[in-house]
Design an enzyme around this catalytic site. Structure first.
Site, PDB file in Angstrom:
ATOM      1  N   GLY A   1      67.234  29.727 -16.699  1.00 37.07           N
ATOM      2  CA  GLY A   1      66.792  28.333 -16.572  1.00 37.07           C
ATOM      3  C   GLY A   1      67.750  27.386 -17.274  1.00 37.07           C
TER       4      GLY A   1
ATOM      5  N   GLU B   1      60.322  25.778 -15.205  1.00 37.90           N
ATOM      6  CA  GLU B   1      59.093  26.536 -15.484  1.00 37.90           C
ATOM      7  C   GLU B   1      59.561  27.881 -16.018  1.00 37.90           C
ATOM      8  OE1 GLU B   1      56.036  25.557 -15.293  1.00 37.90           O
ATOM      9  OE2 GLU B   1      55.891  23.957 -13.805  1.00 37.90           O
TER      10      GLU B   1
ATOM     11  N   GLY C   1      61.614  30.775 -13.749  1.00 41.47           N
ATOM     12  CA  GLY C   1      62.233  32.049 -14.118  1.00 41.47           C
ATOM     13  C   GLY C   1      62.414  32.152 -15.615  1.00 41.47           C
TER      14      GLY C   1
ATOM     15  N   CYS D   1      54.103  34.674 -16.160  1.00 39.52           N
ATOM     16  CA  CYS D   1      54.566  33.765 -17.214  1.00 39.52           C
ATOM     17  C   CYS D   1      53.437  33.415 -18.163  1.00 39.52           C
ATOM     18  CB  CYS D   1      55.169  32.514 -16.590  1.00 39.52           C
ATOM     19  SG  CYS D   1      54.046  31.670 -15.479  1.00 39.52           S
TER      20      CYS D   1
ATOM     21  N   LYS E   1      65.564  29.298  -3.016  1.00 37.72           N
ATOM     22  CA  LYS E   1      66.378  30.499  -3.284  1.00 37.72           C
ATOM     23  C   LYS E   1      65.489  31.462  -4.052  1.00 37.72           C
ATOM     24  CE  LYS E   1      68.657  32.548  -5.924  1.00 37.72           C
ATOM     25  NZ  LYS E   1      68.186  33.942  -6.197  1.00 37.72           N
TER      26      LYS E   1
ATOM     27  N   GLU F   1      59.290  37.442 -25.162  1.00 41.36           N
ATOM     28  CA  GLU F   1      58.580  37.725 -23.910  1.00 41.36           C
ATOM     29  C   GLU F   1      58.985  39.120 -23.440  1.00 41.36           C
ATOM     30  OE1 GLU F   1      59.772  35.702 -20.249  1.00 41.36           O
ATOM     31  OE2 GLU F   1      57.666  35.310 -19.844  1.00 41.36           O
TER      32      GLU F   1
ATOM     33  N   GLU G   1      66.661  37.582  -5.646  1.00 37.47           N
ATOM     34  CA  GLU G   1      67.401  38.509  -4.778  1.00 37.47           C
ATOM     35  C   GLU G   1      66.603  39.788  -4.513  1.00 37.47           C
ATOM     36  OE1 GLU G   1      68.304  37.098  -7.568  1.00 37.47           O
ATOM     37  OE2 GLU G   1      69.325  38.432  -8.970  1.00 37.47           O
TER      38      GLU G   1
HETATM   39  P1  NAD Z   1      65.490  35.241 -13.720  1.00 37.77           P
HETATM   40  O1  NAD Z   1      65.742  34.087 -14.606  1.00 37.77           O
HETATM   41  O2  NAD Z   1      66.300  36.460 -13.907  1.00 37.77           O
HETATM   42  O3  NAD Z   1      65.664  34.839 -12.188  1.00 37.77           O
HETATM   43  C1  NAD Z   1      64.934  33.759 -11.636  1.00 37.77           C
HETATM   44  C2  NAD Z   1      65.733  33.172 -10.492  1.00 37.77           C
HETATM   45  O4  NAD Z   1      66.911  32.574 -11.025  1.00 37.77           O
HETATM   46  C3  NAD Z   1      66.207  34.192  -9.460  1.00 37.77           C
HETATM   47  O5  NAD Z   1      66.083  33.641  -8.172  1.00 37.77           O
HETATM   48  C4  NAD Z   1      67.667  34.388  -9.823  1.00 37.77           C
HETATM   49  O6  NAD Z   1      68.453  34.800  -8.732  1.00 37.77           O
HETATM   50  C5  NAD Z   1      68.027  32.990 -10.273  1.00 37.77           C
HETATM   51  N1  NAD Z   1      69.193  32.883 -11.160  1.00 37.77           N
HETATM   52  C6  NAD Z   1      69.561  33.721 -12.146  1.00 37.77           C
HETATM   53  N2  NAD Z   1      70.711  33.291 -12.707  1.00 37.77           N
HETATM   54  C7  NAD Z   1      71.074  32.156 -12.063  1.00 37.77           C
HETATM   55  C8  NAD Z   1      72.180  31.247 -12.171  1.00 37.77           C
HETATM   56  N3  NAD Z   1      73.158  31.434 -13.068  1.00 37.77           N
HETATM   57  N4  NAD Z   1      72.223  30.174 -11.345  1.00 37.77           N
HETATM   58  C9  NAD Z   1      71.259  29.978 -10.427  1.00 37.77           C
HETATM   59  N5  NAD Z   1      70.194  30.815 -10.262  1.00 37.77           N
HETATM   60  C10 NAD Z   1      70.105  31.891 -11.090  1.00 37.77           C
HETATM   61  O7  NAD Z   1      63.927  35.536 -13.867  1.00 37.77           O
HETATM   62  P2  NAD Z   1      63.134  36.760 -13.294  1.00 37.77           P
HETATM   63  O8  NAD Z   1      63.496  37.953 -14.122  1.00 37.77           O
HETATM   64  O9  NAD Z   1      63.323  36.798 -11.823  1.00 37.77           O
HETATM   65  O10 NAD Z   1      61.615  36.306 -13.567  1.00 37.77           O
HETATM   66  C11 NAD Z   1      60.955  36.525 -14.759  1.00 37.77           C
HETATM   67  C12 NAD Z   1      60.896  35.274 -15.603  1.00 37.77           C
HETATM   68  O11 NAD Z   1      60.304  34.203 -14.868  1.00 37.77           O
HETATM   69  C13 NAD Z   1      60.039  35.427 -16.829  1.00 37.77           C
HETATM   70  O12 NAD Z   1      60.698  34.900 -17.935  1.00 37.77           O
HETATM   71  C14 NAD Z   1      58.794  34.606 -16.504  1.00 37.77           C
HETATM   72  O13 NAD Z   1      58.087  34.144 -17.626  1.00 37.77           O
HETATM   73  C15 NAD Z   1      59.364  33.512 -15.698  1.00 37.77           C
HETATM   74  N6  NAD Z   1      58.336  32.841 -14.882  1.00 37.77           N
HETATM   75  C16 NAD Z   1      57.908  31.594 -15.242  1.00 37.77           C
HETATM   76  C17 NAD Z   1      56.904  30.955 -14.522  1.00 37.77           C
HETATM   77  C18 NAD Z   1      56.395  29.589 -14.923  1.00 37.77           C
HETATM   78  O14 NAD Z   1      55.769  28.937 -14.104  1.00 37.77           O
HETATM   79  N7  NAD Z   1      56.605  29.130 -16.137  1.00 37.77           N
HETATM   80  C19 NAD Z   1      56.350  31.583 -13.418  1.00 37.77           C
HETATM   81  C20 NAD Z   1      56.810  32.845 -13.070  1.00 37.77           C
HETATM   82  C21 NAD Z   1      57.815  33.468 -13.810  1.00 37.77           C
END
Ligand code: NAD
Length: 503
Positions: free
Chosen positions: A239, A256, A234, A290, A181, A391, A184
Site C-alpha cells: 500500500g 485499505e 492489501g 483485515c 487489478k 499482522e 495475481e
Molecule cells: P499485497 O499487498 O501483497 O497485494 C495486494 C495487491 O497489491 C495485489 O493485487 C498485488 O498484486 C498488488 N501489489 C503488490 N505490490 C504492488 C506494487 N508495487 N504496485 C502495485 N500493486 C502492487 O496483499 P495480499 O497479501 O494480497 O493481501 C493481504 C493483505 O491485505 C493483508 O495485509 C490484509 O490485512 C489486507 N487487506 C485489507 C483490507 C481492508 O479493507 N483494510 C481488506 C482485505 C485485505
C-alpha cells in the site's frame, strides 16, 4: 479434477478483460494453485505494462460513454448487474472456494453481499447531488460532485470477489471508469464480475480487469497519467508503494490496509457469548481477513475461564475442503502465506507464549496436501512480542490478560494498526467509554465483525486512510467542482472595475 471445475465456470484463457474482450498477457507465467489440494488449476501470462496502457485507453473511451448516460440509467444498469450476480452466485461462489480457498458457505454469502452492494450504490447513482453556496460576490455558485475519470483499484487475494464488488460498485455509481487489478493469485471471480457488469450494460471499457502482478501491471496502471486515483486494498508495504507511485504522479490514493484488531472482554461481560464471538472474529476465513480479531484481551479474574471456553469451542471448528458446505475454516490461500503463518507459529513458540490450541496442521488432514493450519491460540503473549503486534493473516490468536480499563485501552491501542476493535461488558457506560477510547475505524460493543454496505469502513493511522462503504465512499470517488455564474447587471471584473465600452 479441480481444474475441470474451474474450466467449466471460466472456459477459455485467463487474461485481462479490456473492451469486453480477453487479452492475453505476454509476461511471466502465473500458476493458479488450488489451496486445498495444491493442484494446478490454470496458468496465464502476466499482463504487464502494455496491457495496462491498453486498459487506460479503453477506459477513456468507455468512461466517456458511461458518463454520457443519465445517472438514472447508470443506476438501472448497476441494478441489473446485481440481478446477474444473484443469477450466477453459485458459479461465483464455487470459483471463489476453488481458487481463493474461501469456504463455500462464506463464498455464497459474499456473492450475495456483492449483489447487495451493487443495489445499494445503484440507488445512489441519481442521488449524488451538488449544492448552491452563498458567495459574497452575488454570483450563483454551484458546487457539483464530478467523477474522477478513471480510477485504478488494486485488490488482495483474501476476499477477491467481495473486494471487487465493494470498490467497483461505488466507483461506477459515481460515474467513473474503473480498472481493477486483482491479486495475481485470484483473478477469476473479478473477471467474472467484470463480464457481468458489461452484460448488464456498462459500456465495455468503462470497466476493465487487468490480470497480473502488482510490481508490473499494478505499478504501470497507477503510474499512468490517465489514472485519476489509486485505490488500494492489501498489505501495508504494498500500500505504501502504491501511494508513493500515485503521489509521484500527482494523484490521490485511498488505502485499505491490514490490522491487528483487539477484542476487549471485561469480567462483567456475557463470557460465553464473548468466547463464542471471539472464535468467529479470528478463525473465520482462517484469519485471512483485515478485520480479524487477532488479539483477545481478557480481564484477569476471568482470563482462564474465557480461554478454556474459547479453546473448547475452537477445537470443534470444522477445518477442511472449501467446497464442502460443512467446512467452517478453509486453507490459507497460497504457499507463501502458509510458510509465513507456520514460521510465525514456530517463532511464537520460541518466545515462551503458552500454546493453548493448534500450532500445526489439523491432525485429521494428515500431512497434506493443502495449506491447512489448525485454529491456533497462544495465551500469555507479551505485549511487545511479534505475536501481539504484527499482522499474521492466519488462524492465530494472541490472548493477553489485563487489569482494568486503563490497561485495556493502552494494550488495545498499542500497535500501529487501527482498523477495528471491540469491547464486551454488561456495564453500558463502561462499554461506551472504552469503545470511544478505542482507536479504530470500526468498533463493536458486545459483538464483532458485523459489517454492512450502509456503514463506512476504513482504517486509521497504519491501517490506511479514506473510507469505503456507506455514503462516505461517494466523496472518495468524486471531486467538487465550483461553477460561478455571474448574475449582476453590471459585473465587476477581477481587477475591481466594471467593463467599459469596447475600444
Ligand atoms: P499485497 O499487498 O501483497 O497485494 C495486494 C495487491 O497489491 C495485489 O493485487 C498485488 O498484486 C498488488 N501489489 C503488490 N505490490 C504492488 C506494487 N508495487 N504496485 C502495485 N500493486 C502492487 O496483499 P495480499 O497479501 O494480497 O493481501 C493481504 C493483505 O491485505 C493483508 O495485509 C490484509 O490485512 C489486507 N487487506 C485489507 C483490507 C481492508 O479493507 N483494510 C481488506 C482485505 C485485505
Amino acid at each position: 479434477m479441480r481444474a475441470d471445475i474451474l474450466a467449466k465456470h471460466w472456459p477459455g484463457p485467463i487474461g485481462s478483460l479490456i473492451d469486453g474482450e480477453i487479452v492475453e498477457g505476454t509476461g511471466e507465467a502465473i500458476g493458479l494453485v488450488c489451496p486445498a489440494t495444491e493442484e494446478l488449476l490454470a496458468s496465464y501470462a502476466d499482463a504487464g505494462a502494455d496491457v495496462a496502457a491498453r486498459a487506460h485507453t479503453a477506459a477513456e473511451r468507455g468512461g466517456g460513454a458511461w458518463r454520457a448516460l443519465s445517472a438514472s440509467r447508470r443506476g438501472e444498469i448497476l441494478m441489473r448487474a446485481a440481478d446477474l450476480v444473484a443469477r450466477d452466485a453459485e458459479a461465483l461462489a464455487t470459483v471463489e472456494a476453488l481458487v481463493a480457498g474461501k469456504p463455500i458457505r462464506d463464498a455464497r454469502a459474499e456473492a450475495g453481499r456483492v449483489a447487495e452492494m451493487l443495489r445499494y450504490y445503484a440507488g445512489f447513482a441519481d442521488k449524488i447531488e451538488g449544492r448552491v453556496v452563498p458567495v459574497a460576490s452575488g454570483h450563483l455558485t454551484l458546487v457539483t460532485p464530478e467523477p474522477l475519470g478513471t480510477v485504478v483499484q488494486i485488490t488482495p487475494w483474501n476476499a477477491p470477489l467481495f473486494t471487487a464488488g465493494w470498490q467497483l460498485a461505488p466507483a461506477l455509481a459515481a460515474g467513473n471508469a474503473a480498472i481493477l487489478k486483482p491479486s495475481e493469485w485470484t483473478p477469476v471471480t473479478s473477471l467474472m464480475l467484470g463480464r457481468l457488469l458489461i452484460e448488464a450494460g456498462v459500456p465495455a471499457g468503462a470497466v476493465s480487469v487487468v490480470a497480473g502482478f502488482g510490481h508490473t501491471a499494478g505499478a504501470a496502471l497507477v503510474s499512468d497519467g490517465r489514472c485519476g486515483k489509486a485505490v488500494f486494498v492489501g498489505s501495508v508495504p504494498s500500500g505504501r508503494k502504491v501511494a508513493a507511485l500515485a503521489a509521484a504522479a500527482g494523484r490521490p490514493s485511498l488505502l485499505e490496509l491490514g490490522g491487528k484488531s483487539a477484542m476487549v472482554v471485561f469480567a462483567d461481560a456475557d463470557l460465553a457469548a464473548a468466547a463464542t464471538c471471539a472464535q468467529g472474529a479470528i478463525f473465520a476465513a482462517a484469519g485471512q481477513s483485515c478485520t480479524a480479531g487477532s488479539r483477545l484481551l481478557v480481564e484477569r479474574p476471568v482470563y482462564e475461564r474465557v480461554l478454556d471456553w474459547l479453546a473448547e469451542g475452537a477445537a470443534k471448528l470444522r477445518v477442511g475442503d472449501p467446497l464442502d458446505p460443512a467446512t467452517e475454516v478453509g486453507p490459507l490461500q497460497n504457499a507463501r502465506q502458509y510458510a509465513s503463518v507456520r514460521g510465525t507459529i514456530a517463532a511464537g513458540r520460541a518466545t515462551g507464549a503458552r500454546l493453548v490450541l493448534g500450532g500445526a496442521r489439523p491432525a485429521a488432514l494428515g500431512e497434506g496436501p493443502g495449506y491447512f493450519v489448525a485454529p491456533t491460540i497462544f495465551a500469555d503473549v507479551a505485549p511487545d512480542a511479534a505475536l501481539a503486534r504484527e499482522e499474521i493473516f492466519g488462524p492465530v490468536l494472541a490472548v493477553l490478560p489485563f487489569d482494568g480499563e486503563e490497561e485495556a485501552l493502552a494494550l488495545a491501542n498499542g500497535t500501529d494498526f487501527d482498523l477495528a476493535g471491540a469491547v464486551w461488558s454488561r456495564d453500558g457506560a463502561k462499554a461506551l467509554r472504552v469503545a470511544r477510547g478505542l482507536r479504530a475505524g470500526s468498533v463493536w460493543v458486545n459483538g464483532y465483525r458485523t459489517l454492512s454496505v450502509q456503514a463506512p469502513f476504513g482504517g486509521m493511522r497504519g491501517s490506511g486512510f479514506g473510507r469505503s462503504s456507506g455514503a462516505e465512499v461517494i466523496a472518495e470517488y468524486t471531486q467538487a467542482k465550483s461553477l460561478w455564474i455571474e448574475t449582476a447587471a453590471t459585473p465587476v471584473f477581477p481587477f475591481g472595475y466594471a467593463p467599459g465600452a469596447p475600444g
